[in-house]
Design a protein around this motif. Structure first.
Motif, PDB file in Angstrom:
ATOM      1  N   ASP A 176       0.840  -1.209   0.000  1.00 43.08           N
ATOM      2  CA  ASP A 176       0.000   0.000   0.000  1.00 43.08           C
ATOM      3  C   ASP A 176       0.872   1.255   0.000  1.00 43.08           C
ATOM      4  N   THR A 177       1.946   1.235   0.777  1.00 41.65           N
ATOM      5  CA  THR A 177       2.853   2.383   0.812  1.00 41.65           C
ATOM      6  C   THR A 177       3.495   2.606  -0.551  1.00 41.65           C
ATOM      7  N   ARG A 225       2.138   1.893  -3.470  1.00 39.10           N
ATOM      8  CA  ARG A 225       1.111   2.506  -4.321  1.00 39.10           C
ATOM      9  C   ARG A 225       0.943   3.992  -4.010  1.00 39.10           C
ATOM     10  N   GLN A 226       0.976   4.330  -2.744  1.00 30.65           N
ATOM     11  CA  GLN A 226       0.822   5.735  -2.362  1.00 30.65           C
ATOM     12  C   GLN A 226       1.981   6.579  -2.865  1.00 30.65           C
ATOM     13  N   GLN A 227       3.189   6.032  -2.786  1.00 24.06           N
ATOM     14  CA  GLN A 227       4.359   6.757  -3.273  1.00 24.06           C
ATOM     15  C   GLN A 227       4.282   6.956  -4.782  1.00 24.06           C
ATOM     16  N   ARG A 271       1.871   9.731  -5.550  1.00 27.95           N
ATOM     17  CA  ARG A 271       2.447  11.064  -5.323  1.00 27.95           C
ATOM     18  C   ARG A 271       3.386  11.461  -6.456  1.00 27.95           C
TER      19      ARG A 271
END
Length: 339
Positions: A247-248, A250-252, A255
């Motif tokens: 998940d981290t 994907r978030q990066q 951004r």
């Protein structure tokens, strides 16, 4: 004979032509996560021993859970390119292949090198019963074109009626799991899914991918690849990262994708398409823009078959966003002064 396909990532050639140390270049020519997760500690034995069944199964079970393939264990392959080269083995005599285009050029080349009939088609409506194998890249490279799962499932069901195989390349699909057909493979034995490890995790150098298909089709790839096709370190790395904090990641990527979108919009560039891992710019002087960026040691991707396209990958941070923005600002000012 089909000629070699031009790909992104040619930093050595760009450096030789435009100068500068390779490490000083900003490589935006590929659709790869520029912010890979930290490398996990690996058991030293994976470097010393041949990759045995236990190590391979750990990676396959991790991929099954990550991709959601149910009772089907994804087959590990040394990059999806290796699987593409084996696709001609799935085409029955007397049938033609069809590739939804424009897309990744190695598909057409694979069939051409094997002297097999292949059609480049522009819509799914162009598929006929003459086509024993159809390739759809979803999301597409380089246009970002996307199909909802139901559309492709209907196609797979129709093709099953005449013994056809549908290959769906989801190499850029990890950021949009809602598009994936992986959960459908158990119900459709003529469906083949390709997934890439290196793009989402930012580790293209590992050369690792997965083929998700029923037993009969998977066996074709297994026999074609031979024993120990994937290295032990690659299998161990995949086992660890596929079970990690995705998940981290994907978030990066989200951004970084937003940062690129702001830069391109700020330069007034028009997009022809995109995925979370790249944007496709449409401009009459795309080749000139590519050359300008290279002179600032920023590498992008141009296309010989579409001279109005320029594909731009993600930068690793905001400083690099600003570096790209500054180069684009200089170019736009130059273009404006000439008009």
């Amino acid at each position: 004979m089909a000629g070699a396909i031009q790909h992104g990532g040619g930093l050595a050639a760009a450096s030789a032509r435009y100068g500068g140390r390779i490490n000083d270049w900003l490589d935006l020519s590929t659709g790869i996560n520029p912010c890979p997760p930290a490398l996990p500690a690996l058991d030293p034995r994976v470097w010393h021993r041949l990759p045995d069944r236990e190590l391979e199964e750990e990676a396959r079970f991790a991929a099954r859970d990550f991709y959601g393939s149910g009772n089907i264990l994804p087959l590990t392959v040394p990059g999806t390119q290796s699987a593409i080269q084996l696709l001609p083995r799935l085409l029955k005599p007397g049938k033609r292949a069809a590739i939804l285009s424009p897309t990744y050029g190695e598909y057409g080349r694979s069939f051409a090198l094997n002297a097999m009939p292949v059609d480049t088609i522009s819509t799914l409506a162009d598929i006929s019963q003459d086509h024993g194998l159809v390739v759809v890249v979803n999301p597409n490279n380089p246009t970002g074109r996307m199909f909802e799962p139901g559309v492709l499932i209907d196609l797979a069901m129709a093709m099953r009626n005449w013994g056809g195989v549908l290959v769906v390349d989801e190499a850029f699909g990890d950021c949009q799991p809602q598009l994936s057909l992986v959960p459908e493979v158990e119900q459709h034995d003529n469906l083949v899914i390709f997934r890439s490890f290196g793009k989402f995790f930012g580790m293209a150098g590992v050369r690792l991918g997965f083929v998700i298909a029923g037993d009969a089709i998977s066996q074709v790839f297994t026999e074609g690849l031979g024993p120990w096709a994937v290295s032990g370190p690659a299998l161990a790395l995949a086992s660890n990262l596929l079970q990690g904090d995705t998940d981290t990641i994907r978030q990066q990527i989200a951004r970084r994708s937003a940062g690129l979108a702001r830069v391109l919009a700020g330069a007034g560039l028009q997009l022809a398409g995109s995925t979370p891992l790249f944007s496709l710019v449409e401009h009459a002087q795309a080749a000139v823009l590519h050359d300008h960026l290279c002179r600032d040691h920023i590498l992008t991707r141009i296309f010989d078959y579409a001279p109005h396209w320029l594909r731009v990958g993600l930068t690793p941070n905001e400083d690099c966003d600003q570096r790209l923005a500054a180069s684009l600002k200089t170019w736009m000012a130059k273009v404006g002064a000439q008009s």
